[in-house]
Design a protein around this motif. Sequence first.
Motif, PDB file in Angstrom:
ATOM      1  N   UNK A 135       0.818  -1.204   0.000  1.00 25.46           N
ATOM      2  CA  UNK A 135       0.000   0.000   0.000  1.00 25.46           C
ATOM      3  C   UNK A 135       0.854   1.257   0.000  1.00 25.46           C
ATOM      4  N   UNK A 136       0.330   2.257  -0.673  1.00 30.83           N
ATOM      5  CA  UNK A 136       1.001   3.547  -0.766  1.00 30.83           C
ATOM      6  C   UNK A 136       0.987   4.248   0.583  1.00 30.83           C
ATOM      7  N   UNK A 137       2.111   4.867   0.935  1.00 35.54           N
ATOM      8  CA  UNK A 137       2.201   5.611   2.182  1.00 35.54           C
ATOM      9  C   UNK A 137       2.375   7.106   1.904  1.00 35.54           C
ATOM     10  N   UNK A 138       3.372   7.448   1.106  1.00 35.79           N
ATOM     11  CA  UNK A 138       3.663   8.858   0.835  1.00 35.79           C
ATOM     12  C   UNK A 138       4.445   8.973  -0.460  1.00 35.79           C
ATOM     13  N   UNK A 139       4.308  10.122  -1.113  1.00 33.68           N
ATOM     14  CA  UNK A 139       5.043  10.358  -2.340  1.00 33.68           C
ATOM     15  C   UNK A 139       5.512  11.796  -2.433  1.00 33.68           C
ATOM     16  N   UNK A 140       6.564  12.010  -3.194  1.00 35.32           N
ATOM     17  CA  UNK A 140       7.072  13.363  -3.419  1.00 35.32           C
ATOM     18  C   UNK A 140       7.484  13.491  -4.878  1.00 35.32           C
ATOM     19  N   UNK A 141       7.009  14.535  -5.506  1.00 34.17           N
ATOM     20  CA  UNK A 141       7.405  14.808  -6.874  1.00 34.17           C
ATOM     21  C   UNK A 141       8.773  15.470  -6.839  1.00 34.17           C
ATOM     22  N   UNK A 142       9.735  14.845  -7.516  1.00 33.96           N
ATOM     23  CA  UNK A 142      11.128  15.225  -7.282  1.00 33.96           C
ATOM     24  C   UNK A 142      11.416  16.674  -7.633  1.00 33.96           C
ATOM     25  N   UNK A 143      10.917  17.146  -8.745  1.00 38.31           N
ATOM     26  CA  UNK A 143      11.236  18.508  -9.170  1.00 38.31           C
ATOM     27  C   UNK A 143      10.579  19.571  -8.303  1.00 38.31           C
ATOM     28  N   UNK A 144       9.276  19.476  -8.135  1.00 37.58           N
ATOM     29  CA  UNK A 144       8.527  20.502  -7.415  1.00 37.58           C
ATOM     30  C   UNK A 144       8.562  20.306  -5.909  1.00 37.58           C
ATOM     31  N   UNK A 145       8.831  19.099  -5.478  1.00 42.21           N
ATOM     32  CA  UNK A 145       8.818  18.821  -4.045  1.00 42.21           C
ATOM     33  C   UNK A 145       7.425  18.676  -3.470  1.00 42.21           C
ATOM     34  N   UNK A 146       6.434  18.567  -4.318  1.00 40.43           N
ATOM     35  CA  UNK A 146       5.057  18.406  -3.863  1.00 40.43           C
ATOM     36  C   UNK A 146       4.894  17.044  -3.194  1.00 40.43           C
ATOM     37  N   UNK A 147       4.233  17.048  -2.046  1.00 39.73           N
ATOM     38  CA  UNK A 147       4.076  15.805  -1.290  1.00 39.73           C
ATOM     39  C   UNK A 147       2.618  15.401  -1.184  1.00 39.73           C
ATOM     40  N   UNK A 148       2.387  14.110  -0.985  1.00 35.90           N
ATOM     41  CA  UNK A 148       1.030  13.604  -0.790  1.00 35.90           C
ATOM     42  C   UNK A 148       1.119  12.316  -0.001  1.00 35.90           C
ATOM     43  N   UNK A 149       0.024  12.029   0.747  1.00 36.69           N
ATOM     44  CA  UNK A 149       0.043  10.946   1.731  1.00 36.69           C
ATOM     45  C   UNK A 149      -1.257  10.159   1.707  1.00 36.69           C
ATOM     46  N   UNK A 150      -1.175   8.945   2.242  1.00 32.64           N
ATOM     47  CA  UNK A 150      -2.415   8.229   2.511  1.00 32.64           C
ATOM     48  C   UNK A 150      -3.012   8.846   3.772  1.00 32.64           C
ATOM     49  N   UNK A 151      -4.321   8.772   3.884  1.00 33.61           N
ATOM     50  CA  UNK A 151      -5.020   9.487   4.954  1.00 33.61           C
ATOM     51  C   UNK A 151      -4.548   9.065   6.343  1.00 33.61           C
ATOM     52  N   UNK A 152      -4.276   7.800   6.554  1.00 36.79           N
ATOM     53  CA  UNK A 152      -3.972   7.305   7.899  1.00 36.79           C
ATOM     54  C   UNK A 152      -2.635   7.807   8.445  1.00 36.79           C
ATOM     55  N   UNK A 153      -1.793   8.388   7.596  1.00 37.43           N
ATOM     56  CA  UNK A 153      -0.497   8.862   8.088  1.00 37.43           C
ATOM     57  C   UNK A 153      -0.380  10.380   8.032  1.00 37.43           C
ATOM     58  N   UNK A 154      -1.383  11.037   7.493  1.00 38.46           N
ATOM     59  CA  UNK A 154      -1.333  12.507   7.413  1.00 38.46           C
ATOM     60  C   UNK A 154      -1.201  13.109   8.806  1.00 38.46           C
ATOM     61  N   UNK A 155      -0.305  14.070   8.943  1.00 38.51           N
ATOM     62  CA  UNK A 155      -0.067  14.705  10.227  1.00 38.51           C
ATOM     63  C   UNK A 155       0.928  13.970  11.100  1.00 38.51           C
ATOM     64  N   UNK A 156       1.260  12.750  10.740  1.00 37.45           N
ATOM     65  CA  UNK A 156       2.242  11.972  11.517  1.00 37.45           C
ATOM     66  C   UNK A 156       3.517  11.709  10.726  1.00 37.45           C
ATOM     67  N   UNK A 157       3.393  11.472   9.442  1.00 34.61           N
ATOM     68  CA  UNK A 157       4.546  11.165   8.589  1.00 34.61           C
ATOM     69  C   UNK A 157       4.849  12.369   7.692  1.00 34.61           C
ATOM     70  N   UNK A 158       6.133  12.541   7.415  1.00 38.62           N
ATOM     71  CA  UNK A 158       6.565  13.604   6.509  1.00 38.62           C
ATOM     72  C   UNK A 158       7.598  13.050   5.543  1.00 38.62           C
ATOM     73  N   UNK A 159       7.333  13.220   4.266  1.00 38.52           N
ATOM     74  CA  UNK A 159       8.291  12.813   3.244  1.00 38.52           C
ATOM     75  C   UNK A 159       9.035  14.051   2.775  1.00 38.52           C
ATOM     76  N   UNK A 160      10.330  13.902   2.559  1.00 39.29           N
ATOM     77  CA  UNK A 160      11.152  15.029   2.101  1.00 39.29           C
ATOM     78  C   UNK A 160      12.289  14.487   1.246  1.00 39.29           C
TER      79      UNK A 160
END
Length: 121
Positions: free
Chosen positions: A44-69
């Motif tokens: 299952x997907x957890x988090x993603x980051x678009x390499x150029x723009x740095x835009x991040x997105x998460x699955x709902x259950x980890x929002x606010x707890x996990x940070x991708x960078x």
Amino acid sequence: QLQASGGGLVQAGGSLRLSCAASGRPFSSYTMGWFRQAPGKEREFVAGINWGAGTTYYRDSVKGRFTISRDNAKNTVYLQMNSLKSEDTDVYYCALGRRAYLRDPEQYAYWGQGTLVTVSS
């Protein structure tokens, strides 16, 4: 080639940081993602980051707890995991996809080896 690291055993409420180093610089249109998988379950997907723009997105259950960078200089993506819960226990994988905003593991072209995260309650 992707090299993941940083898994381990942590108590519920604790934190871990996963790292995934790419052997080369991803193109700006690429996505780096983190997935997790428990035995007998689908990845299952957890988090993603678009390499150029740095835009991040998460699955709902980890929002606010996990940070991708990402660190452009090191070609490395991180997953900072805070307030860990027992249900976060899984093998975590990093992956590289050739387009932006990918969530489906089938759309990712390259995978690192898994790193086990165990959260004890």
